[in-house]
Write a protein that holds these residues in place. Structure first.
Motif: not given
Length: 356
Positions: A21-24, A109-112
């Motif tokens: 789960l990437p941090v933005i 955010v989920l990249p998908t």
């Protein structure tokens, strides 16, 4: 959906622990510039705060301490670590104060599923430092905004910021215009010719004439323009040109010779040269063009560099508010704008007062 509630898809990813789960991070500078960063290895286009889709770049953002490892961490003060040198943020940006008064919005955010980011929390930027190519930035939780003094602290000097609404002094003005109505105490500068060290204040309200008047060149002299009468007053912003340099704190300039201490505790903003765009507070001004800054410029000051100098205020009732800035009657009621208490007894007075 953008908001504090965790989107179902993000919550499912957290619970399953089966997907990264990437941090933005959305950094919003004081001037409104928005910089999107992510630890993901590809750009992510999403709308974190409801202001429209924008790109979160993987180039500049490298590490966010505590967040990626502790997604359920309490919302309090944190630290942001950025590897500098990319197109969005550089070491020069940090040391020149570009991040001062900025804020950061943290999300995931989920990249998908880029349509459903999770806005996790918001921080205000505090102190920052640089070690090598790494910038460490203090991030303060929004509860810090409530840790502000309430009410007016009584003190000898005026607490107003020079030029703010409570002070009431305009620090910028427009050029003179033909056939224009001007109110009493309205201020203009020349439309043509060198700006010089004088502005012009209306001592009689009225409508300006068809052509620009021949402006007086002596402080205090007046000229009639249509039905307006203008009086020459000292300009509050003056353009100077560096003519000699001692070091990054001390230099001599042409074009700004007014009176001693006119720019003391004011500011200069470099317009050209290696320091272009930087603002520095003036410590002292000898009245003949030599300025000493509180903090030295980031880069060498060069002969020929130009800057804009803003008149200073040391917040004293007689010397500044009345004598220097003629602000005695600059209010709706005709009373002094000064809000200091220069006759207030200090600690030494009260401590040594007779007892009994």
């Amino acid at each position: 959906m953008v908001g504090r509630t965790t989107p179902a898809v993000v919550l499912a990813a957290i619970n399953s622990e089966a997907f990264a789960l990437p941090v933005i991070v959305l950094i919003i500078l004081a001037n409104g510039t928005r910089i999107g960063l992510t630890e993901w290895d590809e750009p992510l286009d999403t709308d974190l705060d409801g202001e429209g889709v924008e790109t979160f770049s993987p180039v500049d953002f490298q590490q966010l301490s505590a967040f990626s490892a502790q997604i359920n961490a309490p919302i309090d003060d944190r630290e942001l670590m950025i590897i500098l040198g990319g197109a969005s943020l550089t070491a020069s940006d940090v040391r020149r104060g570009r991040l001062d008064n900025a804020m950061a919005i943290i999300g995931y955010v989920l990249p998908t599923d880029l349509a459903n980011p999770w806005l996790y929390c918001t921080y205000d930027f505090g102190q920052s430092d640089i070690k090598g190519l790494v910038s460490r930035i203090e991030m303060m939780g929004t509860e810090k905004r409530f840790e502000q003094p309430v009410g007016l602290t009584l003190g000898a000097n005026c607490p107003n910021n020079y030029g703010d609404l409570d002070c009431g002094i305009p620090t910028r003005t427009n050029a003179w215009a033909a056939e224009t109505d001007y109110a009493l105490r309205g201020i203009v500068k020349r439309l043509t010719g060198s700006a010089g060290i004088l502005w012009f204040r209306a001592t009689v309200a009225g409508t300006s004439g068809l052509t620009e008047p021949v402006w007086p060149t002596v402080l205090g002299n007046t000229v009639v323009d249509g039905t307006v009468t203008w009086k020459a007053v000292r300009a509050r912003r003056i353009i100077g040109t560096v003519s000699a340099v001692t070091d990054r704190r001390t230099f001599t300039s042409t074009g700004i010779s007014v009176v001693a201490d006119y720019f003391g505790e004011g500011f200069i903003t470099f317009l050209t040269g290696d320091n272009a765009g930087d603002t520095r507070r003036v410590r002292s001004d000898n009245g003949t063009g030599t300025l000493i800054l509180h903090l030295g410029a980031y880069d060498d000051i060069a002969i020929g560099d130009t800057f804009e100098a803003l008149v200073g205020c040391r917040h004293r009732r007689v010397e500044d508010c009345i004598t220097k800035h003629d602000n005695k009657n600059n209010s709706r009621t005709g009373t002094l704008r000064y809000r200091g208490f220069d006759f207030l007894a200090g600690e030494n007075v009260t401590a040594t007062a007779p007892k009994g």
